[in-house]
Design a protein around this motif. Structure first.
Motif, PDB file in Angstrom:
ATOM      1  N   PRO A 164       0.848  -1.199   0.000  1.00 34.47           N
ATOM      2  CA  PRO A 164       0.000   0.000   0.000  1.00 34.47           C
ATOM      3  C   PRO A 164       0.884   1.250   0.000  1.00 34.47           C
ATOM      4  CG  PRO A 164      -0.714  -1.557   1.680  1.00 34.47           C
ATOM      5  CD  PRO A 164       0.612  -2.054   1.180  1.00 34.47           C
ATOM      6  N   PRO A 165       0.416   2.347  -0.578  1.00 35.56           N
ATOM      7  CA  PRO A 165       1.246   3.572  -0.656  1.00 35.56           C
ATOM      8  C   PRO A 165       1.782   4.020   0.696  1.00 35.56           C
ATOM      9  CG  PRO A 165      -0.706   3.796  -2.024  1.00 35.56           C
ATOM     10  CD  PRO A 165      -0.866   2.504  -1.270  1.00 35.56           C
ATOM     11  N   GLU A 166       0.982   3.946   1.760  1.00 36.23           N
ATOM     12  CA  GLU A 166       1.432   4.380   3.080  1.00 36.23           C
ATOM     13  C   GLU A 166       2.604   3.529   3.557  1.00 36.23           C
ATOM     14  OE1 GLU A 166      -0.185   4.765   7.692  1.00 36.23           O
ATOM     15  OE2 GLU A 166      -1.480   3.950   6.126  1.00 36.23           O
ATOM     16  N   THR A 167       2.502   2.210   3.363  1.00 39.61           N
ATOM     17  CA  THR A 167       3.567   1.303   3.786  1.00 39.61           C
ATOM     18  C   THR A 167       4.825   1.506   2.944  1.00 39.61           C
ATOM     19  OG1 THR A 167       1.872  -0.307   4.398  1.00 39.61           O
ATOM     20  CG2 THR A 167       4.123  -1.115   4.228  1.00 39.61           C
ATOM     21  N   GLU A 168       4.621   1.742   1.647  1.00 44.17           N
ATOM     22  CA  GLU A 168       5.764   1.996   0.763  1.00 44.17           C
ATOM     23  C   GLU A 168       6.524   3.244   1.203  1.00 44.17           C
ATOM     24  OE1 GLU A 168       6.443   3.347  -3.867  1.00 44.17           O
ATOM     25  OE2 GLU A 168       4.747   2.038  -3.393  1.00 44.17           O
ATOM     26  N   ASN A 169       5.779   4.288   1.585  1.00 41.07           N
ATOM     27  CA  ASN A 169       6.424   5.523   2.052  1.00 41.07           C
ATOM     28  C   ASN A 169       7.208   5.284   3.343  1.00 41.07           C
ATOM     29  OD1 ASN A 169       5.395   6.970  -0.106  1.00 41.07           O
ATOM     30  ND2 ASN A 169       3.567   7.627   1.006  1.00 41.07           N
ATOM     31  N   LEU A 170       6.645   4.478   4.245  1.00 46.18           N
ATOM     32  CA  LEU A 170       7.340   4.162   5.490  1.00 46.18           C
ATOM     33  C   LEU A 170       8.646   3.410   5.216  1.00 46.18           C
ATOM     34  CD1 LEU A 170       4.429   3.029   7.857  1.00 46.18           C
ATOM     35  CD2 LEU A 170       5.900   5.038   8.135  1.00 46.18           C
ATOM     36  N   LEU A 171       8.602   2.483   4.258  1.00 48.07           N
ATOM     37  CA  LEU A 171       9.798   1.711   3.911  1.00 48.07           C
ATOM     38  C   LEU A 171      10.861   2.609   3.296  1.00 48.07           C
ATOM     39  CD1 LEU A 171      11.337  -0.921   3.603  1.00 48.07           C
ATOM     40  CD2 LEU A 171       9.996  -1.419   1.543  1.00 48.07           C
ATOM     41  N   ASP A 172      10.448   3.487   2.386  1.00 48.39           N
ATOM     42  CA  ASP A 172      11.400   4.411   1.766  1.00 48.39           C
ATOM     43  C   ASP A 172      12.046   5.322   2.814  1.00 48.39           C
ATOM     44  OD1 ASP A 172      10.874   3.356  -0.708  1.00 48.39           O
ATOM     45  OD2 ASP A 172       9.434   4.899  -1.281  1.00 48.39           O
ATOM     46  N   ALA A 173      11.223   5.802   3.762  1.00 47.42           N
ATOM     47  CA  ALA A 173      11.749   6.671   4.813  1.00 47.42           C
ATOM     48  C   ALA A 173      12.738   5.918   5.695  1.00 47.42           C
ATOM     49  CB  ALA A 173      10.603   7.219   5.654  1.00 47.42           C
ATOM     50  N   MET A 174      12.475   4.629   5.930  1.00 48.76           N
ATOM     51  CA  MET A 174      13.361   3.822   6.756  1.00 48.76           C
ATOM     52  C   MET A 174      14.719   3.646   6.074  1.00 48.76           C
ATOM     53  SD  MET A 174      12.528   0.100   8.371  1.00 48.76           S
ATOM     54  CE  MET A 174      13.696  -0.727   9.436  1.00 48.76           C
ATOM     55  N   VAL A 175      14.712   3.467   4.764  1.00 46.86           N
ATOM     56  CA  VAL A 175      15.966   3.344   4.021  1.00 46.86           C
ATOM     57  C   VAL A 175      16.780   4.630   4.152  1.00 46.86           C
ATOM     58  CG1 VAL A 175      16.984   3.114   1.720  1.00 46.86           C
ATOM     59  CG2 VAL A 175      15.058   1.654   2.385  1.00 46.86           C
ATOM     60  N   GLN A 176      16.127   5.779   3.997  1.00 54.18           N
ATOM     61  CA  GLN A 176      16.832   7.052   4.106  1.00 54.18           C
ATOM     62  C   GLN A 176      17.373   7.273   5.516  1.00 54.18           C
ATOM     63  OE1 GLN A 176      17.651   8.857   1.450  1.00 54.18           O
ATOM     64  NE2 GLN A 176      16.552   7.277   0.264  1.00 54.18           N
ATOM     65  N   ASP A 177      16.596   6.879   6.520  1.00 58.63           N
ATOM     66  CA  ASP A 177      17.058   7.009   7.905  1.00 58.63           C
ATOM     67  C   ASP A 177      18.309   6.160   8.150  1.00 58.63           C
ATOM     68  OD1 ASP A 177      15.046   8.760   8.510  1.00 58.63           O
ATOM     69  OD2 ASP A 177      13.746   7.273   9.458  1.00 58.63           O
ATOM     70  N   LEU A 178      18.309   4.942   7.591  1.00 58.46           N
ATOM     71  CA  LEU A 178      19.474   4.065   7.745  1.00 58.46           C
ATOM     72  C   LEU A 178      20.722   4.700   7.147  1.00 58.46           C
ATOM     73  CD1 LEU A 178      18.093   0.483   7.006  1.00 58.46           C
ATOM     74  CD2 LEU A 178      19.428   1.154   9.002  1.00 58.46           C
ATOM     75  N   LEU A 179      20.579   5.300   5.983  1.00 56.89           N
ATOM     76  CA  LEU A 179      21.724   5.918   5.325  1.00 56.89           C
ATOM     77  C   LEU A 179      22.190   7.175   6.067  1.00 56.89           C
ATOM     78  CD1 LEU A 179      20.664   5.531   1.576  1.00 56.89           C
ATOM     79  CD2 LEU A 179      22.339   4.184   2.849  1.00 56.89           C
ATOM     80  N   GLN A 180      21.272   7.839   6.753  1.00 56.49           N
ATOM     81  CA  GLN A 180      21.633   9.010   7.534  1.00 56.49           C
ATOM     82  C   GLN A 180      22.350   8.626   8.826  1.00 56.49           C
ATOM     83  OE1 GLN A 180      21.339  12.371   7.053  1.00 56.49           O
ATOM     84  NE2 GLN A 180      20.654  12.024   4.944  1.00 56.49           N
ATOM     85  N   ARG A 235      15.956  -6.019   1.274  1.00 58.83           N
ATOM     86  CA  ARG A 235      16.533  -6.773   2.403  1.00 58.83           C
ATOM     87  C   ARG A 235      15.738  -6.519   3.680  1.00 58.83           C
ATOM     88  NH1 ARG A 235      17.335  -9.637   5.487  1.00 58.83           N
ATOM     89  NH2 ARG A 235      19.160 -10.824   6.146  1.00 58.83           N
ATOM     90  N   ILE A 236      15.215  -5.316   3.850  1.00 59.59           N
ATOM     91  CA  ILE A 236      14.355  -5.024   4.999  1.00 59.59           C
ATOM     92  C   ILE A 236      13.085  -5.867   4.931  1.00 59.59           C
ATOM     93  CG2 ILE A 236      12.924  -3.240   6.089  1.00 59.59           C
ATOM     94  CD1 ILE A 236      15.069  -1.201   5.220  1.00 59.59           C
ATOM     95  N   LEU A 237      12.514  -5.962   3.745  1.00 57.44           N
ATOM     96  CA  LEU A 237      11.313  -6.789   3.577  1.00 57.44           C
ATOM     97  C   LEU A 237      11.597  -8.250   3.888  1.00 57.44           C
ATOM     98  CD1 LEU A 237       9.622  -5.314   0.371  1.00 57.44           C
ATOM     99  CD2 LEU A 237       8.852  -5.133   2.735  1.00 57.44           C
ATOM    100  N   SER A 238      12.787  -8.707   3.539  1.00 56.89           N
ATOM    101  CA  SER A 238      13.160 -10.084   3.846  1.00 56.89           C
ATOM    102  C   SER A 238      13.180 -10.314   5.356  1.00 56.89           C
ATOM    103  CB  SER A 238      14.532 -10.397   3.247  1.00 56.89           C
ATOM    104  OG  SER A 238      14.958 -11.683   3.591  1.00 56.89           O
TER     105      SER A 238
END
Length: 411
Positions: free
Chosen positions: A266-282, A330-333
């Motif tokens: 779902p779009p909301e979950t996709e946005n949360l996942l994308d934000a999590m990736v950016q947080d990890l890189l930060q 990998r997060i989804l895994s």
């Protein structure tokens, strides 16, 4: 237990993956966190590929390429580690990069002699890892004139190297030890192997707990696992805790049924996942560095086929997005594993320590993933740039681009 640790091994040149493994090994030791780097360079590799002055290599790749080549020729590349406890290193004056460089330059002939290499044929490269409790030196070396392939090194050889290094490194302290034992008065002037062992036992008794930890770190772990171990120092507990919280918050937004894939979220979950990736890189500089290294290696590879400056930004954005996709998948895994654990009644996934452990495992997996992708992309670049020599044909370029388009990605 010893006053210092010396470990040595090699992979048989006939082993199918030895050449690539040696290339990757040099890249890892030269760039890992803890490696003391040269000023304005991305690595800390130094040594000698021929007799003469000590050399700070322009890039780790130039040494890695040679190591790969000599492996393909059937020559043995030895991987070794020399380490002291922090307190011992301080006492010996091994307090900075220059001191460690001087130390191995003085003692590298010991490694060569016990492995039956002539000094004039010795090639070697080293990296100083300034770990908190056990600073150590990774050294790779080989005989450029080797004629006969070796398939075995007797354990007594590294043991003899260790004892000789102790004799040479601790000569003054061993004489003090002998004087305390009144051995000098009885006419003993030669430092024998027995005295070396007694000296090691004496040092061990001074701080048994610290020496047990030192022994486990470098004698119970194999040489390759010593490279993986330092990653734990990259993860601050508070950062892992935040990752754990975000991971389980993301899990709560996962669909109840259906296949768990990015393109189906779902779009909301996709946005949360994308934000999590950016947080990890930060929050994790080394992960961000590895992503940057991977993107640059992919860009170098692409420029072999399309060097137009107007396309560089487009390529860079594409490879950055590709790396972030791999992290997201990998997060989804990991979330799939969480869901599976939740379904097992014997496991309580709600326990804080279990959630923390899963988050830590995820971060380690991401570091391993990006390290591997970077190293093998760099290897791919080396192969293709060497094979090309000049330009590939238009058809060859087209075939390569089609073959690598969106390779290995799922969204």
């Amino acid at each position: 237990m010893s006053a210092l640790i010396y470990k040595q091994r090699f992979f048989h040149p006939n082993r199918p993956k030895t050449a690539v493994s040696n290339y990757v090994h040099i890249g890892y030791i030269a760039t890992r966190p803890g490696a003391v780097r040269h000023e304005n360079l991305s690595h800390g590799l130094f040594g000698k590929l021929q007799p003469g002055e000590l050399q700070a290599f322009d890039s780790w790749q130039e040494v890695a390429r040679i190591a790969r080549q000599i492996s393909q020729q059937g020559k043995n590349m030895y991987r070794s580690v020399i380490s002291f406890r922090k307190e011992t290193a301080l006492e010996l004056g091994l307090t900075d990069f220059a001191a460690w460089q001087q130390y191995i330059e003085q003692h590298i002939s010991t490694l060569a002699a016990h492995n039956q290499m002539k000094t004039e044929n010795l090639c070697w490269a080293a990296v100083f890892h300034n770990e908190k409790d056990h600073p150590h030196l990774h050294v790779v070396f080989w005989d450029r004139k080797q004629q006969i392939m070796k398939n075995f090194t007797h354990p007594e050889i590294p043991n003899r190297i260790r004892k000789q290094l102790i004799k040479d490194t601790f000569a003054y302290k061993i004489k003090q030890f002998c004087a305390q034992r009144d051995q000098l008065k009885s006419g003993i002037t030669e430092v024998t192997e027995n005295i070396v062992e007694e000296f090691g036992a004496y040092l061990k008794r001074l701080d048994p707990k610290a020496f047990r930890a030192f022994q486990h770190r470098f004698e119970q772990e194999d040489e390759d696992s010593l490279l993986r171990f330092p990653k734990h120092h990259l993860m601050e507990p508070t950062s892992v805790k935040r990752l754990s919280e975000k991971l389980f918050e993301l899990r709560r937004h996962m669909p109840k049924t259906g296949r768990l894939a990015y393109k189906l979220l779902p779009p909301e979950t996709e946005n949360l996942l994308d934000a999590m990736v950016q947080d990890l890189l930060q929050e994790n500089r080394y992960l961000a560095q590895l992503v940057g290294d991977y993107v640059q290696a992919k860009l170098n590879l692409a420029m072999l086929y399309d060097s137009g400056p107007e396309h560089l930004d487009k390529h860079r954005a594409k490879y950055q997005a590709e790396a972030e996709k791999r992290i997201a998948n990998r997060i989804l895994s990991t979330i799939r594993s969480i869901i599976k654990l939740e379904q097992e009644a014997s496991l309580d996934i709600r326990q804080t320590n279990r959630q923390y452990a899963l988050a830590e495992q995820l971060l380690l997996a991401l570091l391993n993933l990006m390290e591997g992708l970077f190293m093998h992309t760099q290897l791919d670049y080396d192969d293709k740039s060497k094979a090309m020599g000049g330009e590939l044909s238009k058809q060859a370029k087209k075939e390569w681009l089609l073959r690598h388009k969106d390779q290995g990605l799922e969204r």
